[in-house]
Design a protein around this motif. Structure first.
Motif, mmCIF file in Angstrom:
data_model
loop_
_atom_site.group_PDB
_atom_site.id
_atom_site.type_symbol
_atom_site.label_atom_id
_atom_site.label_comp_id
_atom_site.label_asym_id
_atom_site.label_seq_id
_atom_site.Cartn_x
_atom_site.Cartn_y
_atom_site.Cartn_z
ATOM 1 N N HIS A 176 0.806 -1.216 0.000
ATOM 2 C CA HIS A 176 0.000 0.000 0.000
ATOM 3 C C HIS A 176 0.841 1.270 0.000
ATOM 4 O O HIS A 176 0.300 2.369 0.107
ATOM 5 C CB HIS A 176 -0.934 -0.005 1.212
ATOM 6 N N SER A 196 -3.486 -0.146 -7.856
ATOM 7 C CA SER A 196 -4.840 -0.064 -7.304
ATOM 8 C C SER A 196 -5.229 1.382 -7.068
ATOM 9 O O SER A 196 -6.415 1.722 -7.046
ATOM 10 C CB SER A 196 -4.913 -0.851 -5.995
ATOM 11 N N GLY A 197 -4.235 2.241 -6.883
ATOM 12 C CA GLY A 197 -4.467 3.655 -6.679
ATOM 13 C C GLY A 197 -3.140 4.360 -6.484
ATOM 14 O O GLY A 197 -2.081 3.737 -6.469
ATOM 15 N N HIS A 200 -8.261 6.650 -6.890
ATOM 16 C CA HIS A 200 -8.514 5.282 -7.341
ATOM 17 C C HIS A 200 -9.598 5.277 -8.408
ATOM 18 O O HIS A 200 -10.292 6.289 -8.625
ATOM 19 C CB HIS A 200 -8.976 4.423 -6.155
ATOM 20 N N ARG A 222 -13.183 4.637 -9.748
ATOM 21 C CA ARG A 222 -14.483 4.612 -9.064
ATOM 22 C C ARG A 222 -15.068 3.205 -9.028
ATOM 23 O O ARG A 222 -15.764 2.836 -8.081
ATOM 24 C CB ARG A 222 -15.461 5.556 -9.762
ATOM 25 N N ASP A 223 -14.797 2.404 -10.054
ATOM 26 C CA ASP A 223 -15.334 1.045 -10.084
ATOM 27 C C ASP A 223 -14.403 0.042 -9.421
ATOM 28 O O ASP A 223 -14.615 -1.160 -9.504
ATOM 29 C CB ASP A 223 -15.649 0.622 -11.521
ATOM 30 N N GLN A 224 -13.341 0.537 -8.765
ATOM 31 C CA GLN A 224 -12.374 -0.283 -8.020
ATOM 32 C C GLN A 224 -11.532 -1.188 -8.925
ATOM 33 O O GLN A 224 -10.883 -2.123 -8.450
ATOM 34 C CB GLN A 224 -13.065 -1.129 -6.937
ATOM 35 N N SER A 225 -11.535 -0.934 -10.212
ATOM 36 C CA SER A 225 -10.716 -1.720 -11.127
ATOM 37 C C SER A 225 -9.251 -1.314 -10.993
ATOM 38 O O SER A 225 -8.913 -0.260 -10.443
ATOM 39 C CB SER A 225 -11.188 -1.525 -12.566
ATOM 40 N N THR A 226 -8.373 -2.163 -11.507
ATOM 41 C CA THR A 226 -6.948 -1.864 -11.495
ATOM 42 C C THR A 226 -6.636 -0.809 -12.553
ATOM 43 O O THR A 226 -7.078 -0.906 -13.690
ATOM 44 C CB THR A 226 -6.132 -3.142 -11.767
#
Length: 221
Positions: A32, A101-102, A120, A122-126
């Motif tokens: 992270h 991831s962000g 990041h 919005r749809d949490q995709s890579t």
């Protein structure tokens, strides 16, 4: 500017997502708090195949006599990448994707303190950042290094920082990697505002030694 990342997708899932053959030297995930000069996950084209491997985040021009012989080149500006001596050859023939991831950016409060924000999909995709890479050899040892291509921020992200990484959409991965001929330059633009979300996180991440999933938790007000 892009100077700190989070990478949480497992290696096998990353290889499947990008249809790439994974190497055996991949950095540990989740991470992270990925910092410059450390190894990052990179996808590049090798012949007819995509490879997923590790590269040093911090592009080393071929004329450097040591890895720290000049400025630390973690980013390459889209507006000048084709003309800069350090980058112009790589942007033509050695383009890559750098998954995340962000990423983090910072604002300053009234007292000058640095407040971190996590950005990041919005749809949490890579996310797949546009990158360039280079091999640098010293005393018979080769270091493969990379930089993230950046552009002017869209209106939403400009509230935090005036620059942002170039994010390549899945349908354009092949073009950026050089698998579909010419036209990659058209991809070096800001992502649509609606594609990204962001929120404040704790200042713990200001330390490059900080670790753990709490680094990307929204700050409790």
């Amino acid at each position: 500017m892009c100077g700190r990342l989070a990478v949480t997708l497992p290696d096998d899932a990353m290889a499947q997502l990008f249809d790439a053959q994974p190497g055996n030297d991949l950095p540990e995930v989740p991470n992270h708090n990925v910092c410059p000069t450390t190894r990052v996950h990179v996808i590049w084209n090798q012949g007819a195949n995509r490879r997923l491997g590790a590269m040093r985040w911090g592009f080393i021009p071929y004329w450097y006599k040591a890895a720290n012989d000049g400025p630390l080149l973690i980013n390459a500006r889209a507006e000048t990448i084709a003309d800069k001596p350090a980058f112009k050859a790589a942007c033509r023939t050695r383009r890559c994707l750098i998954p995340a991831s962000g990423f983090y950016e910072w604002t300053k409060d009234a007292e000058g303190g640095r407040d971190p924000w996590y950005i990041h999909a919005r749809d949490q995709s890579t996310l797949a950042f546009a990158g360039i890479w280079q091999d640098w050899t010293l005393a018979g040892e080769t270091t493969r290094s990379c930089a993230i291509v950046t552009t002017g921020a869209n209106a939403a992200i400009s509230q935090i920082h005036h620059r942002m990484p170039v994010i390549i959409a899945p349908q354009d991965w092949a073009l950026w990697l050089g698998e579909q001929g010419k036209g990659a330059a058209t991809l070096m633009r800001a992502a649509p505002e609606q594609a990204l979300g962001f929120y404040r996180v704790d200042r713990t991440v200001n330390s490059n030694r900080a670790t753990g999933a709490d680094l990307i938790k929204p700050l409790s007000c």
